[in-house]
Motif scaffolding. Structure first.
Motif, PDB file in Angstrom:
ATOM      1  N   THR A 652       0.840  -1.081  -0.159  1.00 14.19           N
ATOM      2  CA  THR A 652      -0.038   0.037  -0.068  1.00 14.19           C
ATOM      3  C   THR A 652       0.895   1.438   0.024  1.00 14.19           C
ATOM      4  O   THR A 652       1.738   1.262   0.717  1.00 14.19           O
ATOM      5  CB  THR A 652      -0.871  -0.047   1.184  1.00 14.19           C
ATOM      6  N   LEU A 653       0.445   2.279  -0.726  1.00 16.37           N
ATOM      7  CA  LEU A 653       1.172   3.521  -1.022  1.00 16.37           C
ATOM      8  C   LEU A 653       0.081   4.627  -0.546  1.00 16.37           C
ATOM      9  O   LEU A 653      -0.787   4.592  -1.425  1.00 16.37           O
ATOM     10  CB  LEU A 653       1.893   3.667  -2.329  1.00 16.37           C
ATOM     11  N   VAL A 654       0.219   5.369   0.286  1.00 18.37           N
ATOM     12  CA  VAL A 654      -0.659   6.579   0.542  1.00 18.37           C
ATOM     13  C   VAL A 654      -0.280   7.877   0.184  1.00 18.37           C
ATOM     14  O   VAL A 654       0.955   8.295   0.289  1.00 18.37           O
ATOM     15  CB  VAL A 654      -1.032   6.644   2.043  1.00 18.37           C
ATOM     16  N   LEU A 655      -1.153   8.406  -0.690  1.00 16.45           N
ATOM     17  CA  LEU A 655      -0.865   9.732  -1.324  1.00 16.45           C
ATOM     18  C   LEU A 655      -1.765  10.783  -0.508  1.00 16.45           C
ATOM     19  O   LEU A 655      -2.848  10.539  -0.359  1.00 16.45           O
ATOM     20  CB  LEU A 655      -1.243   9.843  -2.763  1.00 16.45           C
ATOM     21  N   GLY A 656      -1.039  12.069  -0.343  1.00 17.47           N
ATOM     22  CA  GLY A 656      -1.862  13.287   0.565  1.00 17.47           C
ATOM     23  C   GLY A 656      -1.278  14.561   0.220  1.00 17.47           C
ATOM     24  O   GLY A 656       0.020  14.624  -0.541  1.00 17.47           O
ATOM     25  N   SER A 657      -1.832  15.428   0.421  1.00 14.22           N
ATOM     26  CA  SER A 657      -1.101  16.869   0.498  1.00 14.22           C
ATOM     27  C   SER A 657      -1.705  17.803   1.526  1.00 14.22           C
ATOM     28  O   SER A 657      -3.265  18.020   1.550  1.00 14.22           O
ATOM     29  CB  SER A 657      -1.422  17.323  -0.885  1.00 14.22           C
ATOM     30  N   VAL A 658      -1.095  18.372   2.181  1.00 12.03           N
ATOM     31  CA  VAL A 658      -1.463  19.473   3.170  1.00 12.03           C
ATOM     32  C   VAL A 658      -2.232  20.716   2.452  1.00 12.03           C
ATOM     33  O   VAL A 658      -2.771  21.488   3.360  1.00 12.03           O
ATOM     34  CB  VAL A 658      -0.487  19.797   4.179  1.00 12.03           C
ATOM     35  N   LYS A 659      -2.119  20.852   1.349  1.00  9.66           N
ATOM     36  CA  LYS A 659      -2.625  22.116   0.685  1.00  9.66           C
ATOM     37  C   LYS A 659      -3.945  21.891   0.620  1.00  9.66           C
ATOM     38  O   LYS A 659      -4.799  23.313   0.514  1.00  9.66           O
ATOM     39  CB  LYS A 659      -2.002  22.327  -0.704  1.00  9.66           C
ATOM     40  N   ALA A 660      -4.686  21.015   0.834  1.00  8.43           N
ATOM     41  CA  ALA A 660      -6.134  20.911   0.782  1.00  8.43           C
ATOM     42  C   ALA A 660      -6.585  21.541   2.015  1.00  8.43           C
ATOM     43  O   ALA A 660      -7.662  22.131   2.189  1.00  8.43           O
ATOM     44  CB  ALA A 660      -6.557  19.451   0.607  1.00  8.43           C
ATOM     45  N   ASN A 661      -5.714  21.481   2.886  1.00 10.02           N
ATOM     46  CA  ASN A 661      -6.166  22.180   4.400  1.00 10.02           C
ATOM     47  C   ASN A 661      -5.630  23.669   4.413  1.00 10.02           C
ATOM     48  O   ASN A 661      -6.404  24.400   5.150  1.00 10.02           O
ATOM     49  CB  ASN A 661      -5.495  21.509   5.482  1.00 10.02           C
ATOM     50  N   THR A 662      -4.584  24.091   3.813  1.00  9.31           N
ATOM     51  CA  THR A 662      -3.988  25.145   4.118  1.00  9.31           C
ATOM     52  C   THR A 662      -3.720  25.941   2.837  1.00  9.31           C
ATOM     53  O   THR A 662      -3.365  27.270   2.932  1.00  9.31           O
ATOM     54  CB  THR A 662      -2.346  25.116   4.788  1.00  9.31           C
ATOM     55  N   GLY A 663      -4.149  25.372   1.877  1.00  5.55           N
ATOM     56  CA  GLY A 663      -3.763  26.243   0.593  1.00  5.55           C
ATOM     57  C   GLY A 663      -2.409  26.056   0.280  1.00  5.55           C
ATOM     58  O   GLY A 663      -1.561  25.474   0.977  1.00  5.55           O
ATOM     59  N   ALA A 664      -1.735  26.716  -1.022  1.00  9.22           N
ATOM     60  CA  ALA A 664      -0.267  26.812  -1.212  1.00  9.22           C
ATOM     61  C   ALA A 664       0.419  27.652  -0.539  1.00  9.22           C
ATOM     62  O   ALA A 664       0.105  28.981  -0.542  1.00  9.22           O
ATOM     63  CB  ALA A 664      -0.241  26.818  -2.616  1.00  9.22           C
ATOM     64  N   GLN A 665       1.215  27.190   0.462  1.00  9.26           N
ATOM     65  CA  GLN A 665       2.042  28.208   1.226  1.00  9.26           C
ATOM     66  C   GLN A 665       3.162  28.760   0.730  1.00  9.26           C
ATOM     67  O   GLN A 665       4.237  29.092   1.199  1.00  9.26           O
ATOM     68  CB  GLN A 665       2.326  27.611   2.665  1.00  9.26           C
ATOM     69  N   CYS A 666       3.387  28.724  -0.775  1.00 12.82           N
ATOM     70  CA  CYS A 666       4.260  29.272  -1.453  1.00 12.82           C
ATOM     71  C   CYS A 666       5.571  28.837  -1.062  1.00 12.82           C
ATOM     72  O   CYS A 666       5.633  27.669  -1.180  1.00 12.82           O
ATOM     73  CB  CYS A 666       4.097  30.924  -1.486  1.00 12.82           C
ATOM     74  N   GLU A 667       6.741  29.791  -0.623  1.00 15.68           N
ATOM     75  CA  GLU A 667       7.848  29.324  -0.696  1.00 15.68           C
ATOM     76  C   GLU A 667       8.130  28.338   0.770  1.00 15.68           C
ATOM     77  O   GLU A 667       9.278  27.714   0.983  1.00 15.68           O
ATOM     78  CB  GLU A 667       8.702  30.505  -0.248  1.00 15.68           C
TER      79      GLU A 667
END
Length: 733
Positions: A652-667
């Motif tokens: 199993t490989l889990v894919l996720g992204s915190v940007k769904a919670n916070t938006g793109a925090q740029c740099e």
């Protein structure tokens, strides 16, 4: 004599003298009465001796069946490591497994079959009525040939070790059926060594049921004697996280097997380094070896401390807990920043009509959401020895990076006095401050206060650190590149630098982005989502919204070399960086379009640099900026390189992204993703991916076991490898 520590007789005394009569005769007991008596004796003494109900000629014929198996070459000497788990060195010369009696392929002898059936019947009675030990089950039966073990060295394989370790770790009861034909002695000794041993005479037709998890058992017999044994094992309990919870082994043989396993894992790791490892090593053992040992030339980089001014709180741990509960931090632009009503226009092409990008002239954008942190105006001038006048001209990003840098260093074991003249590197992912684009008073220190380069240099100056100091701008991959450069600064892989004393004792790596004006919004409007959310990996993905973050981590080598040997210091470790890689898109479809082959190359080389297998990776924190094309290219590339091979459908490989919670925090994207992964590992749990309802139809996952977890999911094991992927607008990843 009661052998089980603390056992007392509340019914009647059934103490048996050595070599005395049996406790029960199967001719006299059956059903509930037999189970009751078995339970009584096991609770009272830890063992029970029974007489078989089989006729003597049946037992003689069963011995003949066992001899026939011997002549057929079925018997084999046991590995030395498991002899104590059988019947000791004087009663476990050879053994063979018997075919299940209900199998159509059974051909081990009809009389031996009758013995095994009675053995299983007694085992079932003991297991059913001993339910207080947990859910029990009976193992396969084995025939043992008595006599001393020979001097032949039998190599144990990894598969055998796994099988025996599971058996002896979960064994609760052992059932022994003595076939004879001669007599011997069975010695029972509690593991605690506080009680005396009991000696039982073994003879044809005698059955002993004993607590295998409490009693050491040794049988003395001749090479002409045979015994049938089986174990009653507890089902491996599964904890709340879905892990197998075996617990600490009681049996000495299980402890010996664990030691053998540790040594074997060390050998496997060494053979792999030397390139001499063959394909016979099981996949699970390879994975365990990678999780247990690192190559000397790849000393991991430990994250010793962290700090962050994150949305909702100034504590990365609390931030992760909120993300794990699915908190969405995106909101409309707060009035404390600016009055966004002057710039917002829902007309789709309004941003293209902006005449200039300098407020208060004509600026329009279709986006009115973002993610913002609290307390951007706060700063402790006195602690850092900065005057109030100078602080007024400082970009708030410099102030917050300075604070999080010291907080992370303090968490990593440094105090302010320890930092002066210390060779500690400072790398910060940041960009040209928006502080320059707002109307404010220009003071005497405004030049340095609004310089991108000074963002890192001020941290070095204020804390007196003399290591390399540099600010890095690669758009959204800035802080990820800073992490890689910071890890390289303390790594001991450069022999020339190490010999010359050029390694940094530590590095402080950060990322920061804060938004103070919509000055740049028309330029990035084409990549931003008017709906005001990052729909990462969702079919509604249409861009990102901008978010804020300031975070730092303190990096140090995981192991220090002392007198030529690696020594792991007794310091708190949040996680370890074991491999990294940076590439560029190269000549892709366009400057800003993701390039699938480049993503695959970057991931593959990072895993190779970590000296692990592609299938060892448990999760990837993706860039996942919420673009329909961008997300599909990235997810498809990750699935192809990490699970597009043999065995990928089982891992199993889990894919996720915190940007769904916070938006793109740029740099600050890379450092924010890293902190999420750190606490995913610390809490052994993958935080959920929010805003995912229907998967992006352009994502191609192949046959790999890919999971987009929309709820909190535990890792598959206690030790994991997780990756972080970020990408700048210009292709740096």
């Amino acid at each position: 004599r009661a052998l089980v520590p603390g056992a007392t007789s509340l019914v009647r005394s059934t103490a048996m003298s050595p070599g005395g009569d049996s406790d029960l005769a199967l001719l006299d007991f059956e059903g509930v009465a037999l189970r009751t008596e078995l339970d009584h004796h096991l609770c009272l003494k830890g063992y029970c001796v029974l007489d078989s109900s089989l006729e003597e000629d049946v037992l003689d014929d069963a011995v003949d069946d066992a001899v026939a198996l011997k002549r057929a070459g079925r018997f084999q000497p046991p590995p030395q490591e498991i002899v104590e788990g059988f019947l000791g060195p004087e009663g476990s010369r050879e053994y063979t497994w018997l075919t299940a009696t209900d199998s159509e392929d059974y051909a081990d002898g009809e009389r031996l079959k009758a013995v095994v059936e009675q053995l299983n019947s007694v085992a079932t009675d003991a297991a059913v009525h001993c339910g207080y030990l947990g859910q029990l089950r009976c193992s396969k039966a084995a025939v043992l040939r008595g006599g001393e073990t020979n001097d032949e060295i039998v190599e144990m394989s990894e598969q055998d070790c796994s099988m025996w370790l599971q058996t002896f770790t979960t064994a609760k009861l052992m059932v022994i059926f003595f076939l004879g034909p001669g007599e011997g002695t069975l010695e029972l000794q509690p593991f605690d060594d506080e009680s005396g041993a009991v000696v039982i005479t073994s003879r044809s037709g005698r059955i002993v049921v004993l607590r295998a998890d409490m009693l050491q058992h040794r049988h003395v017999s001749t090479i002409d004697d045979y015994t049938v044994v089986c174990w009653i094992t507890a089902a491996i309990s599964v904890g709340a996280r879905g892990w197998n919870e075996i617990g600490a082994p009681n049996m000495p043989v299980a402890k010996e097997l664990l030691e053998w396993m540790k040594e074997r894992l060390k050998v496997i790791a060494s053979l792999e380094v030397e390139g001499k490892l063959d394909d016979s090593v099981p996949r699970a053992w390879m994975q365990l070896a990678h999780q247990s040992y690192f190559r000397h030339e790849k000393n991991p980089i430990a994250i010793r401390g962290d700090a962050g001014h994150m949305p909702g709180q100034w504590d990365p741990s609390v931030f992760w807990q909120s993300v794990n509960h699915g908190v969405d931090y995106v909101s409309e632009i707060p009035y404390m920043r600016w009055d966004h009503g002057e710039y917002y226009d829902p007309t789709p092409d309004s941003w293209m009509e902006s005449l200039t990008y300098r407020p208060p002239t004509f600026i329009k954008t279709t986006v009115r959401h973002g993610q913002y942190i609290d307390g951007v105006e706060l700063f402790d001038t006195k602690f850092f020895g900065i005057s109030v006048m100078e602080a007024k001209g400082m970009d708030p990003m410099q102030k917050h990076v300075l604070e999080t840098s010291y907080e992370a260093l303090f968490a990593g074991g440094y105090k302010k006095k320890d930092l002066m003249n210390n060779y500690i590197a400072v790398y910060t992912g940041c960009t040209n401050p928006e502080w320059n684009y707002i109307d404010r008073e220009a003071g005497a220190c405004s030049g340095t206060g609004s310089s991108q380069a000074i963002t890192s240099n001020r941290t070095s100056f204020a804390l007196g650190m003399m290591g390399p100091s540099s600010s890095i701008d690669c758009e959204m991959s800035s802080s990820a590149v800073a992490l890689m450069v910071g890890a390289a600064a303390v790594a001991t892989t450069n022999s020339r630098r190490t010999e010359s004393g050029g390694n940094c004792s530590a590095s402080i790596v950060g990322g920061v982005y804060m938004s103070f004006t919509p000055f740049m919004w028309p330029r990035f409007n084409a990549w931003m989502n008017p709906k005001g959310r990052c729909f990462t990996f969702d079919e509604n993905a249409n861009g990102y919204v901008r978010g804020e973050c300031c975070a730092s981590v303190c990096l140090k080598p995981f192991a220090e070399k002392v007198d030529g040997e690696f020594v792991v210091p007794d310091m708190h470790t949040l996680g370890c960086m074991t491999g990294w890689r940076m590439v560029s898109n190269g000549r892709a479809a366009s400057l800003t379009t993701p390039h699938g082959p480049a993503i695959q190359e970057c991931l593959h080389d990072a895993v190779k640099d970590a000296s692990v297998n592609l299938l060892d990776i448990d999760s990837i924190e993706c860039h996942g900026s919420g673009g329909l094309l961008d997300d599909s290219i990235e997810a498809s590339a990750v699935a192809a390189v990490l699970r597009g091979q043999k065995g990928g459908e089982n891992e199993t490989l889990v894919l996720g992204s915190v940007k769904a919670n916070t938006g793109a925090q740029c740099e600050a994207c890379g450092i924010a993703s890293m902190l999420k992964v750190i606490y995913n590992i610390a809490y052994a749990c993958n935080a959920p991916l929010i805003n995912l309802k229907t998967l992006n139809p352009h994502i191609e996952l192949g046959e790999g076991a890919i999971v987009f977890n929309t709820e909190s999911v535990a890792f598959r094991g206690r030790s994991v490898f997780s990756g972080v992927s970020t990408r700048g607008l210009g292709g740096t990843m």
